[in-house]
Design a protein around this motif. Structure first.
Motif, PDB file in Angstrom:
ATOM      1  N   SER A  37       0.818  -1.132   0.043  1.00 42.54           N
ATOM      2  CA  SER A  37       0.052  -0.067   0.042  1.00 42.54           C
ATOM      3  C   SER A  37       0.846   1.526   0.121  1.00 42.54           C
ATOM      4  CB  SER A  37      -0.832   0.131   1.013  1.00 42.54           C
ATOM      5  OG  SER A  37      -0.314  -0.102   2.671  1.00 42.54           O
ATOM      6  N   TRP A  38       1.889   1.233   0.495  1.00 48.32           N
ATOM      7  CA  TRP A  38       3.061   2.349   0.493  1.00 48.32           C
ATOM      8  C   TRP A  38       3.581   2.643  -0.750  1.00 48.32           C
ATOM      9  CZ3 TRP A  38       7.849   1.181  -0.824  1.00 48.32           C
ATOM     10  CH2 TRP A  38       8.400  -0.207  -0.688  1.00 48.32           C
ATOM     11  N   ALA A  39       3.783   1.737  -1.886  1.00 44.60           N
ATOM     12  CA  ALA A  39       4.241   1.830  -2.830  1.00 44.60           C
ATOM     13  C   ALA A  39       3.548   3.083  -3.817  1.00 44.60           C
ATOM     14  CB  ALA A  39       4.403   0.494  -3.712  1.00 44.60           C
ATOM     15  N   PRO A  40       4.468   3.758  -4.493  1.00 43.70           N
ATOM     16  CA  PRO A  40       3.936   4.982  -5.399  1.00 43.70           C
ATOM     17  C   PRO A  40       3.356   4.215  -6.657  1.00 43.70           C
ATOM     18  CG  PRO A  40       6.390   4.876  -5.382  1.00 43.70           C
ATOM     19  CD  PRO A  40       5.990   4.080  -4.304  1.00 43.70           C
ATOM     20  N   GLY A  41       3.742   3.114  -7.033  1.00 45.49           N
ATOM     21  CA  GLY A  41       3.138   2.293  -8.114  1.00 45.49           C
ATOM     22  C   GLY A  41       3.208   0.914  -7.945  1.00 45.49           C
ATOM     23  N   PRO A  42       2.682   0.004  -9.132  1.00 47.36           N
ATOM     24  CA  PRO A  42       2.502  -1.291  -8.972  1.00 47.36           C
ATOM     25  C   PRO A  42       3.878  -1.987  -8.994  1.00 47.36           C
ATOM     26  CG  PRO A  42       1.795  -0.744 -11.039  1.00 47.36           C
ATOM     27  CD  PRO A  42       1.978   0.475 -10.235  1.00 47.36           C
ATOM     28  N   ILE A  43       3.943  -3.309  -8.716  1.00 55.25           N
ATOM     29  CA  ILE A  43       5.334  -3.893  -8.955  1.00 55.25           C
ATOM     30  C   ILE A  43       5.359  -4.213 -10.488  1.00 55.25           C
ATOM     31  CG2 ILE A  43       6.228  -6.146  -8.679  1.00 55.25           C
ATOM     32  CD1 ILE A  43       5.208  -6.356  -5.761  1.00 55.25           C
ATOM     33  N   MET A  44       6.431  -3.962 -10.968  1.00 53.03           N
ATOM     34  CA  MET A  44       6.770  -4.029 -12.321  1.00 53.03           C
ATOM     35  C   MET A  44       6.495  -5.379 -12.960  1.00 53.03           C
ATOM     36  SD  MET A  44       9.988  -2.766 -14.751  1.00 53.03           S
ATOM     37  CE  MET A  44      10.772  -4.547 -14.502  1.00 53.03           C
ATOM     38  N   GLU A  45       5.691  -5.655 -13.880  1.00 56.88           N
ATOM     39  CA  GLU A  45       5.482  -6.983 -14.420  1.00 56.88           C
ATOM     40  C   GLU A  45       6.765  -7.364 -15.376  1.00 56.88           C
ATOM     41  OE1 GLU A  45       3.030  -9.119 -13.877  1.00 56.88           O
ATOM     42  OE2 GLU A  45       2.108  -7.528 -12.415  1.00 56.88           O
ATOM     43  N   GLU A  46       7.005  -8.645 -15.458  1.00 58.06           N
ATOM     44  CA  GLU A  46       8.327  -9.068 -16.308  1.00 58.06           C
ATOM     45  C   GLU A  46       7.644  -9.091 -17.696  1.00 58.06           C
ATOM     46  OE1 GLU A  46      10.955 -12.911 -16.716  1.00 58.06           O
ATOM     47  OE2 GLU A  46       9.312 -13.045 -15.351  1.00 58.06           O
ATOM     48  N   SER A  47       8.775  -8.320 -18.352  1.00 60.53           N
ATOM     49  CA  SER A  47       8.429  -8.093 -19.932  1.00 60.53           C
ATOM     50  C   SER A  47       9.825  -8.471 -20.826  1.00 60.53           C
ATOM     51  CB  SER A  47       7.938  -6.739 -20.243  1.00 60.53           C
ATOM     52  OG  SER A  47       7.424  -6.705 -21.341  1.00 60.53           O
ATOM     53  N   THR A  48       9.858  -9.507 -21.413  1.00 56.61           N
ATOM     54  CA  THR A  48      11.092  -9.602 -22.128  1.00 56.61           C
ATOM     55  C   THR A  48      10.874  -9.197 -23.854  1.00 56.61           C
ATOM     56  OG1 THR A  48      10.449 -11.773 -22.575  1.00 56.61           O
ATOM     57  CG2 THR A  48      11.614 -11.338 -20.634  1.00 56.61           C
ATOM     58  N   GLU A  49       9.771  -8.508 -24.307  1.00 57.38           N
ATOM     59  CA  GLU A  49       9.477  -8.673 -25.842  1.00 57.38           C
ATOM     60  C   GLU A  49       9.000  -7.185 -25.925  1.00 57.38           C
ATOM     61  OE1 GLU A  49       7.151 -11.595 -27.412  1.00 57.38           O
ATOM     62  OE2 GLU A  49       8.738 -13.167 -26.883  1.00 57.38           O
ATOM     63  N   ALA A  50       9.321  -6.457 -27.016  1.00 57.84           N
ATOM     64  CA  ALA A  50       8.609  -5.281 -27.455  1.00 57.84           C
ATOM     65  C   ALA A  50       7.206  -5.585 -27.667  1.00 57.84           C
ATOM     66  CB  ALA A  50       9.274  -4.685 -28.535  1.00 57.84           C
ATOM     67  N   ARG A 230      11.041  -0.246  -9.727  1.00 54.73           N
ATOM     68  CA  ARG A 230      10.548   0.765 -10.495  1.00 54.73           C
ATOM     69  C   ARG A 230      11.740   0.848 -11.418  1.00 54.73           C
ATOM     70  NH1 ARG A 230       9.474   5.688  -6.987  1.00 54.73           N
ATOM     71  NH2 ARG A 230      11.853   5.623  -7.028  1.00 54.73           N
ATOM     72  N   GLY A 231      11.704   0.377 -12.701  1.00 57.71           N
ATOM     73  CA  GLY A 231      12.491   0.674 -13.805  1.00 57.71           C
ATOM     74  C   GLY A 231      13.817  -0.385 -13.449  1.00 57.71           C
ATOM     75  N   VAL A 232      15.006   0.263 -13.144  1.00 59.08           N
ATOM     76  CA  VAL A 232      16.262  -0.332 -12.777  1.00 59.08           C
ATOM     77  C   VAL A 232      16.410   0.049 -11.259  1.00 59.08           C
ATOM     78  CG1 VAL A 232      17.130  -0.153 -14.904  1.00 59.08           C
ATOM     79  CG2 VAL A 232      17.599   1.705 -13.555  1.00 59.08           C
ATOM     80  N   GLN A 233      15.337   0.247 -10.587  1.00 58.23           N
ATOM     81  CA  GLN A 233      15.546   0.632  -9.203  1.00 58.23           C
ATOM     82  C   GLN A 233      14.701  -0.367  -8.326  1.00 58.23           C
ATOM     83  OE1 GLN A 233      14.098   4.803  -8.557  1.00 58.23           O
ATOM     84  NE2 GLN A 233      16.107   5.724  -8.692  1.00 58.23           N
ATOM     85  N   VAL A 234      15.421  -0.637  -7.506  1.00 60.38           N
ATOM     86  CA  VAL A 234      14.527  -1.565  -6.297  1.00 60.38           C
ATOM     87  C   VAL A 234      14.209  -0.705  -5.124  1.00 60.38           C
ATOM     88  CG1 VAL A 234      14.712  -3.679  -4.758  1.00 60.38           C
ATOM     89  CG2 VAL A 234      15.504  -3.688  -7.337  1.00 60.38           C
ATOM     90  N   VAL A 235      12.780  -0.464  -4.902  1.00 60.76           N
ATOM     91  CA  VAL A 235      12.714   0.490  -3.679  1.00 60.76           C
ATOM     92  C   VAL A 235      12.098  -0.257  -2.586  1.00 60.76           C
ATOM     93  CG1 VAL A 235      11.221   2.401  -2.966  1.00 60.76           C
ATOM     94  CG2 VAL A 235      11.960   2.212  -5.505  1.00 60.76           C
ATOM     95  N   ALA A 236      12.678  -0.232  -1.464  1.00 54.80           N
ATOM     96  CA  ALA A 236      12.269  -1.237  -0.465  1.00 54.80           C
ATOM     97  C   ALA A 236      12.067  -0.358   0.957  1.00 54.80           C
ATOM     98  CB  ALA A 236      13.281  -2.255  -0.041  1.00 54.80           C
ATOM     99  N   ARG A 237      11.384  -0.931   1.758  1.00 53.57           N
ATOM    100  CA  ARG A 237      10.968  -0.384   3.111  1.00 53.57           C
ATOM    101  C   ARG A 237      11.052  -1.404   4.006  1.00 53.57           C
ATOM    102  NH1 ARG A 237       9.087   4.794   4.552  1.00 53.57           N
ATOM    103  NH2 ARG A 237       8.100   5.020   6.542  1.00 53.57           N
ATOM    104  N   LEU A 238      11.755  -1.231   5.310  1.00 54.95           N
ATOM    105  CA  LEU A 238      11.643  -2.046   6.330  1.00 54.95           C
ATOM    106  C   LEU A 238      10.467  -1.568   7.582  1.00 54.95           C
ATOM    107  CD1 LEU A 238      15.283  -1.928   7.216  1.00 54.95           C
ATOM    108  CD2 LEU A 238      14.266  -3.741   5.967  1.00 54.95           C
ATOM    109  N   THR A 239      10.373  -2.379   8.546  1.00 55.52           N
ATOM    110  CA  THR A 239       9.275  -2.145   9.064  1.00 55.52           C
ATOM    111  C   THR A 239       8.797  -0.831   9.363  1.00 55.52           C
ATOM    112  OG1 THR A 239       9.642  -4.178  10.332  1.00 55.52           O
ATOM    113  CG2 THR A 239       8.092  -2.913  11.458  1.00 55.52           C
ATOM    114  N   ILE A 240       7.821  -0.202   9.447  1.00 55.11           N
ATOM    115  CA  ILE A 240       7.228   1.083   9.464  1.00 55.11           C
ATOM    116  C   ILE A 240       6.606   1.463  11.056  1.00 55.11           C
ATOM    117  CG2 ILE A 240       5.708   2.868   8.456  1.00 55.11           C
ATOM    118  CD1 ILE A 240       5.781   1.268   6.001  1.00 55.11           C
ATOM    119  N   PRO A 241       6.959   2.548  11.634  1.00 49.74           N
ATOM    120  CA  PRO A 241       7.890   3.659  10.861  1.00 49.74           C
ATOM    121  C   PRO A 241       9.376   3.570  11.231  1.00 49.74           C
ATOM    122  CG  PRO A 241       6.959   4.382  12.869  1.00 49.74           C
ATOM    123  CD  PRO A 241       6.224   3.091  12.824  1.00 49.74           C
ATOM    124  N   SER A 242       9.705   2.730  12.125  1.00 48.02           N
ATOM    125  CA  SER A 242      11.165   2.508  12.413  1.00 48.02           C
ATOM    126  C   SER A 242      11.307   1.151  12.793  1.00 48.02           C
ATOM    127  CB  SER A 242      11.855   3.316  13.615  1.00 48.02           C
ATOM    128  OG  SER A 242      11.085   3.004  14.772  1.00 48.02           O
TER     129      SER A 242
END
Length: 285
Positions: A37-50, A230-242
């Motif tokens: 729910s905290w993610a600004p966008g969905p998990i990127m689906e795997e895609s290998t073809e144009a 997100r593209g070539v980034q892996v965005v992660a978050r540990l237990t919230i808030p600390s």
């Protein structure tokens, strides 16, 4: 028949519980997919073809999608050489052609697209000397001209293709490198491991449902969290808030990695806990 007071209260509670269950909204597709729910966008689906039928030219600066009838082996596209481009128009700086290659004879162009400097083109057009085609798409300084094949000369298979020409032109848009190359970005997979500056090990497990596990240190600690690509980034978050594994231990929950297709490079994390940035985690079997 008398109902004891406590029994009446129990009956009301059970009825309200049933009503609440009936009114509760069904879990949406995001919940089913495990998208955090905290993610600004969905998990990127795997895609290998144009995408099917996609034509994209960085040099010309346009992209379009060919209609299904144009996706056979007898239809192809290519960027024109400088000499061929100048032959189309003296103002053209780059051009591409989509052409039909019959079983006999030379290739016949279905559609030609070329780019020109916008102001000189309009000046030439006002004098009737702009060259072939119609100005179809513009950016602040550039015009994109479309030259359609001659409908009167269309016969047989070429005529069938010519009938869908406007479907192709209707998808034409300015070239977007991120969109056109997104299918080339590899999907992050499985587990990663590396060594911290103090010589201790770190293991990062990225589960496909968006859950993650991070283990590190000479006396290993394990933390859980959420992640997405997100593209070539892996965005992660540990237990919230600390994150707290003991009364004296806390960590910044934000993590960011760059994925180069083989490993993860730490771009952001709590340096007091994990050490300097730039550490690399290699993908493990």
């Amino acid at each position: 028949m008398r109902i004891p007071r406590w029994g009446f209260v129990a009956l009301l509670l059970s009825l309200s519980s049933v009503h609440a269950e009936e009114q509760a909204p069904a879990a949406g597709p995001e919940a089913d997919a495990g998208v955090p729910s905290w993610a600004p966008g969905p998990i990127m689906e795997e895609s290998t073809e144009a995408p099917p039928g996609r034509v994209a030219s960085r040099d010309v600066g346009v992209a379009l999608t060919l209609p299904e009838s144009w996706r056979g082996e007898d239809v192809s596209w290519r960027e024109l050489s400088p000499e061929e481009t100048r032959a189309v128009s003296e103002l053209a700086s780059a051009a591409l052609v989509i052409e039909y290659q019959g079983k006999r004879g030379a290739a016949e162009p279905l559609l030609t697209i070329y780019r020109v400097p916008l102001t000189p083109w309009r000046d030439a057009a006002a004098k009737g000397a702009a060259g072939p085609g119609r100005l179809t798409l513009t950016s602040p300084e550039t015009g994109y001209i479309v030259v359609r094949s001659d409908q009167d000369e269309a016969r047989g298979r070429f005529a069938e293709l010519r009938a869908d020409l406007e479907d192709a032109v209707g998808t034409m848009a300015l070239y977007d490198a991120h969109r056109e190359n997104s299918h080339l970005i590899p999907r992050v997979q499985s587990d990663f491991a590396g060594a911290l500056e103090d010589g201790s090990s770190m293991q990062l497990k990225l589960n496909p449902n968006g859950q993650m596990t991070l283990t590190w240190g000479k006396q290993p600690r394990t933390l859980e969290g959420l992640w997405f690509q997100r593209g070539v980034q892996v965005v992660a978050r540990l237990t919230i808030p600390s994150v707290q594994t003991s009364p004296r231990f806390e960590a910044d929950p934000e993590l960011l990695f760059h994925f180069d297709g083989k490993g993860l490079i730490a771009i952001k994390w709590d340096q007091k806990v994990f050490g300097p940035l730039g550490m690399r985690l290699e993908q493990t079997p």
